[in-house]
Motif scaffolding. Sequence first.
Motif, short mmCIF file in Angstrom:
data_model
loop_
_atom_site.label_atom_id
_atom_site.label_comp_id
_atom_site.label_asym_id
_atom_site.label_seq_id
_atom_site.Cartn_x
_atom_site.Cartn_y
_atom_site.Cartn_z
N ALA B 6 0.84 -1.19 0.00
CA ALA B 6 0.00 0.00 0.00
C ALA B 6 0.88 1.26 0.00
O ALA B 6 0.56 2.25 -0.63
CB ALA B 6 -0.92 0.01 1.21
N ILE B 7 1.97 1.17 0.74
CA ILE B 7 2.93 2.27 0.76
C ILE B 7 4.32 1.65 0.59
O ILE B 7 4.65 0.68 1.26
CB ILE B 7 2.91 3.02 2.10
CG1 ILE B 7 1.50 3.50 2.46
CG2 ILE B 7 3.88 4.20 2.08
CD1 ILE B 7 1.40 4.06 3.86
N ALA B 8 5.08 2.20 -0.31
CA ALA B 8 6.46 1.72 -0.47
C ALA B 8 7.38 2.92 -0.60
O ALA B 8 7.17 3.77 -1.45
CB ALA B 8 6.57 0.83 -1.70
N ARG B 90 -0.74 3.19 -2.92
CA ARG B 90 -1.89 2.66 -3.68
C ARG B 90 -3.15 2.95 -2.90
O ARG B 90 -3.29 2.55 -1.76
CB ARG B 90 -1.75 1.15 -3.85
CG ARG B 90 -0.75 0.73 -4.90
CD ARG B 90 -0.49 -0.75 -4.78
NE ARG B 90 -1.72 -1.52 -4.93
CZ ARG B 90 -2.23 -1.89 -6.10
NH1 ARG B 90 -1.63 -1.54 -7.20
NH2 ARG B 90 -3.34 -2.59 -6.16
N GLY B 91 -4.08 3.62 -3.53
CA GLY B 91 -5.37 3.89 -2.90
C GLY B 91 -5.46 5.29 -2.34
O GLY B 91 -4.49 6.05 -2.37
N THR B 92 -6.63 5.61 -1.83
CA THR B 92 -6.85 6.94 -1.29
C THR B 92 -6.23 7.05 0.09
O THR B 92 -6.18 6.08 0.84
CB THR B 92 -8.34 7.26 -1.18
OG1 THR B 92 -8.96 6.23 -0.41
CG2 THR B 92 -9.00 7.32 -2.54
N ILE B 171 -5.96 4.15 2.96
CA ILE B 171 -4.82 4.29 3.86
C ILE B 171 -5.10 5.43 4.83
O ILE B 171 -5.47 6.52 4.41
CB ILE B 171 -3.52 4.62 3.08
CG1 ILE B 171 -3.25 3.54 2.03
CG2 ILE B 171 -2.35 4.77 4.02
CD1 ILE B 171 -2.15 3.89 1.05
N LEU B 172 -4.94 5.17 6.10
CA LEU B 172 -5.16 6.21 7.11
C LEU B 172 -3.83 6.54 7.78
O LEU B 172 -3.12 5.64 8.24
CB LEU B 172 -6.18 5.72 8.14
CG LEU B 172 -6.55 6.70 9.27
CD1 LEU B 172 -7.19 7.96 8.72
CD2 LEU B 172 -7.51 6.03 10.25
N GLY B 200 -9.64 -4.63 6.21
CA GLY B 200 -8.50 -4.75 5.30
C GLY B 200 -7.87 -3.44 4.91
O GLY B 200 -7.23 -3.33 3.87
N LYS B 201 -8.06 -2.41 5.73
CA LYS B 201 -7.49 -1.10 5.41
C LYS B 201 -6.08 -1.00 6.01
O LYS B 201 -5.73 -1.72 6.95
CB LYS B 201 -8.36 0.00 6.00
CG LYS B 201 -9.80 -0.10 5.56
CD LYS B 201 -10.00 0.54 4.20
CE LYS B 201 -11.48 0.55 3.84
NZ LYS B 201 -11.75 1.46 2.75
N THR B 202 -5.32 -0.07 5.46
CA THR B 202 -3.93 0.09 5.85
C THR B 202 -3.79 1.31 6.76
O THR B 202 -4.44 2.32 6.52
CB THR B 202 -3.09 0.30 4.58
OG1 THR B 202 -3.42 -0.73 3.66
CG2 THR B 202 -1.61 0.27 4.90
N MET B 203 -2.96 1.18 7.77
CA MET B 203 -2.72 2.34 8.64
C MET B 203 -1.23 2.56 8.84
O MET B 203 -0.46 1.61 8.94
CB MET B 203 -3.38 2.14 10.00
CG MET B 203 -4.86 2.46 10.02
SD MET B 203 -5.49 2.53 11.70
CE MET B 203 -5.81 0.81 11.99
#
Lengths: 262, 397
Positions: B6-8, B90-92, B171-172, B200-203
Amino acid sequence: MPTFFRDIYERRELLGILIGRNLKIRYKNSALGFFWTLLSPLFMIVIYSVFARIMKWNLGRDDFLQFLVVGIVVWQFLVMCLNDSLNAIAGNGNLIKKTAFPRHILPVSTVLANAVNFLLTFVVLLGFLLIMRSEFQSVWILPLVMASQCALCLGLSLAISASHVFFKDTEHAIGVGTLAWFFMSPVFYSIDFQMDILPAAWRSAVFLNPMSGVLSAYRYALMSEPIPGAEHVWVSFAMCWAVLLAGQALFRGSENKFADEL
Amino acid sequence: MKDKPAIAMEHVTKTFRLRPGGGRTLKALAMDWIRFGRAGRAFDALSDVCFEVRAGETLGIIGANGSGKSTLLSIAAGAMTPTSGTVATRGTISSLLELGAGFHPDLTGRENVFLYGAIMGLSRKIMRRRFDAIVDFAGIENYIDQPVRHYSSGMYVRLGFAVAVEVDPDILLIDEALSVGDADFQGKCMKKMAEFKERGKTMLMVSHDLATIQSISDRIMLLDNGTVLGTGDAEGMVNRYRVLSAQQGAGELAREWGTGEIKIEDVAFLDEDGQKTSAFRWGRTLTAEIRYRAAERVENPVFGFSVSDRGGRLIYGNNTQLERFAVPEVAGEGRLRLTLNPVCLATGAYLFSFSVHSADHKTNYHRLDHGFPVVVEAEKTAAGPCYMPCQWSQPES
């Protein structure tokens, strides 16, 4: 430049909210609220016409009051844009540092909020001119003139808002700059006055000052005031859009560093 | 979907220029020109940071003040551009701004909610649908049409959290914001974050509240002066951070002195399995192995140790003399073992001191004060620096 306008279009809802915010904040906590939009040019007009009378400055015309009112209303739009632009970016540090969105939305919203103000004032101005039996002609040029003036304001707003992030001197420079520009523009005198100062061959150079063309175009449409050397007036309008291009380029070049500085 | 992070971030470096006197002026610029260079000291807020957050994962970031945590979040949010390196998301993304920053004080709560939604790129229609949930979650129904300048700091944070979560990003990003709300609201937030994770959200989360961040993060990354010291399981990294900050704190307190007839060369802390570590669990065994050297024969030395908190206040001390453990004489190199079983300290970081002195306390051969940071993790919390096993019961009457 295309992405510049595409971003604005895509984030039009944000833009709308920011314009609303700018307008609301300006009039919050003031009893007269929105009437200040009308009152401040009104005061300017009263002050100038009183002094013009005392100084016997009327350019030898009966409609000097109308002439002055058009000039001041148009000029005020520019000045308000320039002043509000100082903090368009610098005053939104938290948003800039924490969230990603096209930065130029902020100065664009500043200019458009002032454009809304200007349009409302303009309606009142039209009423005033009708009462004074002013002669209108080719009013279809007005939207083009306004669009060009907005382009000029936006170009300057982009440059000023970006510059103020890095240099706090901008504020002082704007104060001095607008005063000088005011005296160099045909606000309380006519464009002939400017032309007479220049050597004959250089007369059209007055249109290098975009406000010379813009002000005379408004007076052309609203008061049927002829424009001397009209074949060169396009230079002023080209200047307006050139300023937008330049301001935009300057903004683009520095916007990545905003978050670091704030 | 799950495979791509999600984040790289790869080799991300962020350099700031520190200018004496704060803001830049034309004068400073002119001076720079004259000096043919740019004034101010360059400093790397982040240097060569690499990490990935998988989709659905929660990564905690810990580190001392000024270690680059907030800069990292700004870069992840896309608000700041790195000086070098690449960032891919990736994603909002929604950022929970610290203390409702980004709210305009003159606008009402309602107006600010819509403004924030618009910044996040949500349409007015969607925001209107979520508006009630936001107000409800923040628990400020009665104040939503008041300018936020009249809000308490708690209300600010509640509204900020509610908006950031309800815009429902992929992503939060959370920057040190939850510490302000009251216990009730913190509980609500924790529940919301758990729910967020389940979906399944990313933090990506920054906090100084080690207990909270440890409980919510899948992994934790430890930052120190802009470099990644390590990324790993939450408990391990929190302990490592505690040791690190105890060490940095100990730097000022640590003192070494003595006459030198006997020298403590080294102390190794070992767990039950004989592994070297500085992190221990309550109720388990701590072994400290002291390596010493005596140039000449010394009779009846006394070895001692003490435990203090991070401020250097003594919690417990003991020595071979008090424990009637006779060390008749030392000569040359030798080892001595201290075993604490069970470890009775509460969760936290501690400083161990070791000493060797004469039996009459008149000669201090060697003392190492506050030189050895150790962290302890206890399951339960209690007041004070120790946790004594305790039971409550009600006698039948």
